[in-house]
Design an enzyme around this catalytic site. Sequence first.
Site, short mmCIF file in Angstrom:
data_model
loop_
_atom_site.label_atom_id
_atom_site.label_comp_id
_atom_site.label_asym_id
_atom_site.label_seq_id
_atom_site.Cartn_x
_atom_site.Cartn_y
_atom_site.Cartn_z
N LYS A 107 0.86 -1.19 0.00
CA LYS A 107 0.00 0.00 0.00
C LYS A 107 0.88 1.23 0.00
O LYS A 107 2.00 1.19 0.53
CB LYS A 107 -0.88 0.02 1.26
CG LYS A 107 -2.09 0.91 1.13
CD LYS A 107 -3.19 0.20 0.40
CE LYS A 107 -4.46 0.99 0.36
NZ LYS A 107 -5.59 0.11 0.01
N1 GLU Z 1 -7.10 0.39 -3.22
C1 GLU Z 1 -7.93 -0.75 -3.50
C2 GLU Z 1 -8.01 -1.66 -2.29
O1 GLU Z 1 -7.85 -1.24 -1.17
C3 GLU Z 1 -7.52 -1.45 -4.77
C4 GLU Z 1 -6.17 -2.05 -4.76
C5 GLU Z 1 -5.73 -2.60 -6.12
O2 GLU Z 1 -6.54 -2.63 -7.04
O3 GLU Z 1 -4.58 -3.00 -6.22
O4 GLU Z 1 -8.32 -2.81 -2.40
#
Ligand code: GLU
Length: 476
Positions: A107
């Site tokens: 993240k």
């Molecule tokens: N930010 C989104 C999540 O928390 C998508 C993450 C992604 O598609 O890699 O799942």
Amino acid sequence: MQQTKEPSFRESVDLMFNRAAKLMDLSPGLEQKIRVCNSTYTVRFGVRLRGKIETFTGYRSVHSEHMEPVKGGIRYALSVHQDEVEALAALMTYKCALVETPFGGSKGGLCIDPRQWDEHELEQITRRFAYELIKRDLIHPAQNVPAPDMGTGEREMAWIADQYARMNTTDINAKACVTGKPPHAGGIQGRVEATGRGVQYALREFFRHKEDMARAGLTGGLDGKRVIVQGLGNVGYHAAKFLSEEDGCKVIAVIERDGALLDPKGLNIEDVRQWMNRHGGLAGYPNATHVADGAPVLEEACDILIPAAMEGVINLGNAERIRAPLIVEAANGPVTFGADEILRRKGCVIIPDMYANAGGVTVSYFEWVKNLSHIRFGRMQRRAEEARSRLLVEELERLSADKGLGWTLAEDFKERFLTGSDELALVRSGLDDTMRTAYQAMREVWHSRQDVEDLRVAAYIVSIGRVAQTYRSKGL
Ligand code: GLU
């Protein structure tokens, strides 16, 4: 308001992990290896804006590299900090394992209020942040693939993809370095709606199981169910829109930054969103009751509560007063560890974040595969599929005419049957299948084990088990 005795978001995730790990047969060493966040890179960089140098702080955490690339969004918010990014990276590991997308968890976050900057400035900031991450392979098609999260969207992903392509001019897979791109820049149909669509598919699957509904004291189907949605951003908006327009749910309240809108007959979500886009908030919306304090609306009576904004909104301060029998965590971490305990005691069923909001990363996976295969889904099969359907329709019509049966196929049926699947149809089909399969894996654990009380622990057990298996097969 969140109370001080509440653990931090990351501690909350760890405590939830521990609840599940306790019920599993993992060696202590492996348990610890899976729990910890592998690394967090912090970068402070300067950008010359409005005549002076502004310094920004950004993070990219990698929670688990049991599979690579690692995957997870990049968040733009002033509240971003290391603890939060690490908690979110851990959730990505478990989420990816649960829905079987072949990624580790990561993240990113940038401390910034995106509304303070205009588009050109945001582009400069994003490109610079991306440059710092690309330089260290923290954005890379084979190693680390970001995506949108709160405060970012297609536009930012397009800038990141372009920045990567400029720095890696001969990488034929450059587009796969990030997902959530707009369709004209290598994106995929259905990615924007994906997380909200996934919430809808999750609820549909839950409502297919009478036994599970009974645990929440719910009967019947989704039709007519009263829903409260907190946060009408990309996820909340799409979930509320699809549930009200396609499943007959009544969205009786939406909660936003500037209060809440209430209508016991059900809000017109598209209309509310148009109003928000034009006026920047809910206030003044003419077709519903507006209250300035949105927080108590979370506690209103309803059948389904969908927190789709920030973490920690259901906490020790309000959990006792929450009346919804079913909570769907469209946001990451909206229920704290303490609140989770209280709600469980009250008999509330929680469809956990790592499952409920996994639609986003699922369609990100499809986009990544599309980028690596360099061809749009359905391009080879669509017309072949149509031709076979036409063959059948023509044969049926010929038989009917020959035998004087007088059959006529309904026009609507004919049209639908003769239309081959385009990319959007295939993406939705893949997402639906993913959400159903993952739910079934969770509920199997939930119902087959006496010591598993709730879906969250079941989800962790499935995920941790899969991560452990991968580590074991690597000889760890
Ligand atoms: N930010 C989104 C999540 O928390 C998508 C993450 C992604 O598609 O890699 O799942």
